[in-house]
Design a protein around this motif. Structure first.
Motif, PDB file in Angstrom:
ATOM      1  N   UNK A  28      16.399   9.133 -49.752  1.00 58.33           N
ATOM      2  CA  UNK A  28      16.229   8.599 -51.113  1.00 58.33           C
ATOM      3  C   UNK A  28      15.903   9.658 -52.168  1.00 58.33           C
ATOM      4  N   UNK A  29      15.318  10.801 -51.772  1.00 54.39           N
ATOM      5  CA  UNK A  29      14.869  11.784 -52.772  1.00 54.39           C
ATOM      6  C   UNK A  29      16.026  12.314 -53.620  1.00 54.39           C
ATOM      7  N   UNK A  30      17.165  12.752 -53.035  1.00 48.46           N
ATOM      8  CA  UNK A  30      18.272  13.194 -53.895  1.00 48.46           C
ATOM      9  C   UNK A  30      18.775  12.094 -54.815  1.00 48.46           C
ATOM     10  N   UNK A  31      18.699  10.853 -54.391  1.00 49.71           N
ATOM     11  CA  UNK A  31      19.164   9.747 -55.220  1.00 49.71           C
ATOM     12  C   UNK A  31      18.215   9.475 -56.377  1.00 49.71           C
ATOM     13  N   UNK A  32      16.911   9.598 -56.129  1.00 51.63           N
ATOM     14  CA  UNK A  32      15.952   9.463 -57.231  1.00 51.63           C
ATOM     15  C   UNK A  32      16.157  10.573 -58.258  1.00 51.63           C
ATOM     16  N   UNK A  33      16.408  11.784 -57.788  1.00 51.01           N
ATOM     17  CA  UNK A  33      16.673  12.887 -58.717  1.00 51.01           C
ATOM     18  C   UNK A  33      17.911  12.595 -59.555  1.00 51.01           C
ATOM     19  N   UNK A  34      18.942  12.028 -58.924  1.00 51.63           N
ATOM     20  CA  UNK A  34      20.175  11.725 -59.631  1.00 51.63           C
ATOM     21  C   UNK A  34      19.944  10.637 -60.683  1.00 51.63           C
ATOM     22  N   UNK A  35      19.047   9.690 -60.412  1.00 53.28           N
ATOM     23  CA  UNK A  35      18.754   8.648 -61.393  1.00 53.28           C
ATOM     24  C   UNK A  35      18.170   9.243 -62.669  1.00 53.28           C
ATOM     25  N   UNK A  36      17.301  10.239 -62.532  1.00 54.74           N
ATOM     26  CA  UNK A  36      16.686  10.851 -63.704  1.00 54.74           C
ATOM     27  C   UNK A  36      17.647  11.787 -64.436  1.00 54.74           C
ATOM     28  N   UNK A  37      18.738  12.171 -63.813  1.00 52.10           N
ATOM     29  CA  UNK A  37      19.713  13.021 -64.481  1.00 52.10           C
ATOM     30  C   UNK A  37      20.645  12.221 -65.387  1.00 52.10           C
ATOM     31  N   UNK A  38      20.587  10.892 -65.293  1.00 47.71           N
ATOM     32  CA  UNK A  38      21.335  10.039 -66.214  1.00 47.71           C
ATOM     33  C   UNK A  38      20.442   9.716 -67.403  1.00 47.71           C
ATOM     34  N   UNK A  77      20.594   7.363 -69.760  1.00 48.98           N
ATOM     35  CA  UNK A  77      20.270   5.943 -69.924  1.00 48.98           C
ATOM     36  C   UNK A  77      19.336   5.460 -68.824  1.00 48.98           C
ATOM     37  N   UNK A  78      19.633   5.830 -67.578  1.00 49.25           N
ATOM     38  CA  UNK A  78      18.786   5.383 -66.467  1.00 49.25           C
ATOM     39  C   UNK A  78      17.398   5.995 -66.560  1.00 49.25           C
ATOM     40  N   UNK A  79      17.319   7.264 -66.934  1.00 47.43           N
ATOM     41  CA  UNK A  79      16.025   7.928 -67.074  1.00 47.43           C
ATOM     42  C   UNK A  79      15.160   7.221 -68.121  1.00 47.43           C
ATOM     43  N   UNK A  80      15.775   6.785 -69.209  1.00 44.99           N
ATOM     44  CA  UNK A  80      15.035   6.053 -70.230  1.00 44.99           C
ATOM     45  C   UNK A  80      14.569   4.699 -69.705  1.00 44.99           C
ATOM     46  N   UNK A  81      15.429   4.030 -68.941  1.00 47.13           N
ATOM     47  CA  UNK A  81      15.089   2.706 -68.405  1.00 47.13           C
ATOM     48  C   UNK A  81      13.963   2.773 -67.378  1.00 47.13           C
ATOM     49  N   UNK A  82      13.810   3.912 -66.704  1.00 46.31           N
ATOM     50  CA  UNK A  82      12.776   4.036 -65.681  1.00 46.31           C
ATOM     51  C   UNK A  82      11.367   4.063 -66.257  1.00 46.31           C
ATOM     52  N   UNK A  83      11.235   4.221 -67.574  1.00 39.90           N
ATOM     53  CA  UNK A  83       9.912   4.152 -68.230  1.00 39.90           C
ATOM     54  C   UNK A  83       9.801   2.915 -69.116  1.00 39.90           C
ATOM     55  N   UNK A  84      10.693   1.940 -68.901  1.00 33.87           N
ATOM     56  CA  UNK A  84      10.685   0.714 -69.716  1.00 33.87           C
ATOM     57  C   UNK A  84       9.351  -0.021 -69.609  1.00 33.87           C
ATOM     58  N   UNK A 143      14.595  16.970 -62.991  1.00 32.46           N
ATOM     59  CA  UNK A 143      14.994  17.046 -64.401  1.00 32.46           C
ATOM     60  C   UNK A 143      15.096  15.651 -65.011  1.00 32.46           C
ATOM     61  N   UNK A 144      14.407  15.460 -66.138  1.00 34.25           N
ATOM     62  CA  UNK A 144      14.445  14.205 -66.893  1.00 34.25           C
ATOM     63  C   UNK A 144      15.421  14.389 -68.053  1.00 34.25           C
ATOM     64  N   UNK A 145      16.603  13.741 -67.952  1.00 31.84           N
ATOM     65  CA  UNK A 145      17.641  13.922 -68.972  1.00 31.84           C
ATOM     66  C   UNK A 145      17.251  13.286 -70.293  1.00 31.84           C
ATOM     67  N   UNK A 146      16.430  12.247 -70.271  1.00 31.32           N
ATOM     68  CA  UNK A 146      16.045  11.567 -71.512  1.00 31.32           C
ATOM     69  C   UNK A 146      15.107  12.438 -72.351  1.00 31.32           C
ATOM     70  N   UNK A 147      14.123  13.045 -71.705  1.00 34.62           N
ATOM     71  CA  UNK A 147      13.155  13.886 -72.411  1.00 34.62           C
ATOM     72  C   UNK A 147      13.541  15.360 -72.409  1.00 34.62           C
ATOM     73  N   UNK A 148      14.563  15.715 -71.634  1.00 34.40           N
ATOM     74  CA  UNK A 148      15.015  17.103 -71.598  1.00 34.40           C
ATOM     75  C   UNK A 148      14.002  18.065 -71.023  1.00 34.40           C
TER      76      UNK A 148
END
Length: 321
Positions: free
Chosen positions: A124-134, A136-143, A260-265
């Motif tokens: 799951x760890x590489x997949x969680x990293x990939x979620x934060x690289x998107x 839109x998804x990175x923003x949704x993870x702090x909804x 890496x958090x793509x939303x916050x850079x």
């Protein structure tokens, strides 16, 4: 021509991005591998000569491996004693029951190199990293932390007492809204026929509850982590198969640096906690080790469960039975 272009002069899509779009359609609409292969062949015929679109499902999978979201095939004891990993990686026989690691043919001869039982593990760890690289998804993870309306009603798991208890007990974890709160769902089914119990398949799925309610239960955010298949269900021995997942969950609790958090850079340390399980009552007993039937079967009351034994059946009931 650049090697990653779909065809000479294409600027909108690369080979990989086009293939990811097509594969998303396959997953979204439940397209079979044969149908997807025919779609790729049609795409290749429609595009100009020199295009790089794969012409088979096999070639497409080889290309998608570049995303780094691979899986591991782990050998297991047919009697659910051990996984052949870590100190058992080079063993050829189970050190608990003594049965061979290799499959036995119809002629009773062991086929060395062919495992008797295989478990599929999707880290799951590489997949969680990939979620934060998107973005839109990175923003949704702090909804759950950024939402505006909190009306005192339980509209999201963030409103639950267990979520707040985790925040109070480990404030350094709760102060980072990007830290993940997870649920583990598991159940067994027969993929071949509902009338036969000769084969059992147990998927284990992680659900990320940081996402808003309309996203967290969508199929694309339900993360398959483990697939256990065989002639019988693992039962209470399912903890043997959970070992690699538990190791990764421990690493996530300690923290994965450089995500890496793509939303916050920015880069941050990702942590995660497993808060809930989703399953029926028998599977709950397998995962937790609690007694769920017979004497003292209440998992809440435990040893304080009141019970009364019927000493003797009345004659009229025995006659009726």
């Amino acid at each position: 021509m650049e090697i990653n272009q779909r065809y000479p002069g294409c600027r909108k899509y690369t080979k990989l991005s086009a293939l990811v779009k097509l594969y998303n359609l396959k997953a979204k609409h439940g397209m079979s591998d044969v149908c997807f292969t025919e779609l790729l062949i049609l795409q290749g015929d429609l595009l100009p000569e020199g295009n790089t679109i794969p012409t088979s499902m096999y070639e497409a999978k080889k290309t998608l491996c570049a995303l780094g979201l691979s899986y591991e095939k782990m050998h297991a004891c047919p009697n659910d004693c051990i996984l052949y990993r870590k100190e058992y990686e080079d063993s050829t026989n189970c050190r608990s029951c003594g049965i061979s690691r290799w499959k036995e043919g119809k002629d009773s001869i062991l086929k060395e190199g062919v495992p008797a039982k295989v478990v599929w593990y999707f880290p799951p760890i590489p997949r969680f990293k990939r979620m934060f690289q998107s973005h839109e998804t990175s923003k949704s993870l702090t909804w759950h932390a950024a939402r505006k309306s909190i009306d005192g009603q339980m509209s999201h798991p963030a409103d639950s007492p267990s979520w707040k208890l985790l925040d109070d007990k480990w404030p350094e974890f709760g102060n980072e809204p990007r830290n993940l709160r997870l649920a583990l769902s598991s159940d067994g089914f027969n993929p071949h026929s509902s009338l036969s119990s000769r084969y059992s398949c147990w998927p284990l799925i992680l659900v990320t509850y940081n996402l808003p309610p309309w996203m967290c239960m969508k199929r694309k955010f339900m993360m398959l982590t483990l697939l256990i298949s065989g002639p019988k269900q693992p039962g209470n021995d399912i903890d043997v198969y959970l070992e690699p997942l538990i190791d990764d969950l421990k690493s996530l609790w300690d923290g994965i640096k450089g995500v890496y958090d793509a939303h916050n850079g920015e880069y941050f340390t990702l942590r995660a906690a497993l808060m809930w399980t989703i399953n029926d009552f028998p599977a709950y007993g397998n995962l937790s080790g609690c007694v769920v039937k017979g004497y003292k079967a209440c998992p809440i009351c435990g040893d304080d469960t009141p019970s009364h034994r019927v000493e003797k059946w009345p004659q009229n009931l025995l006659h009726w039975a």
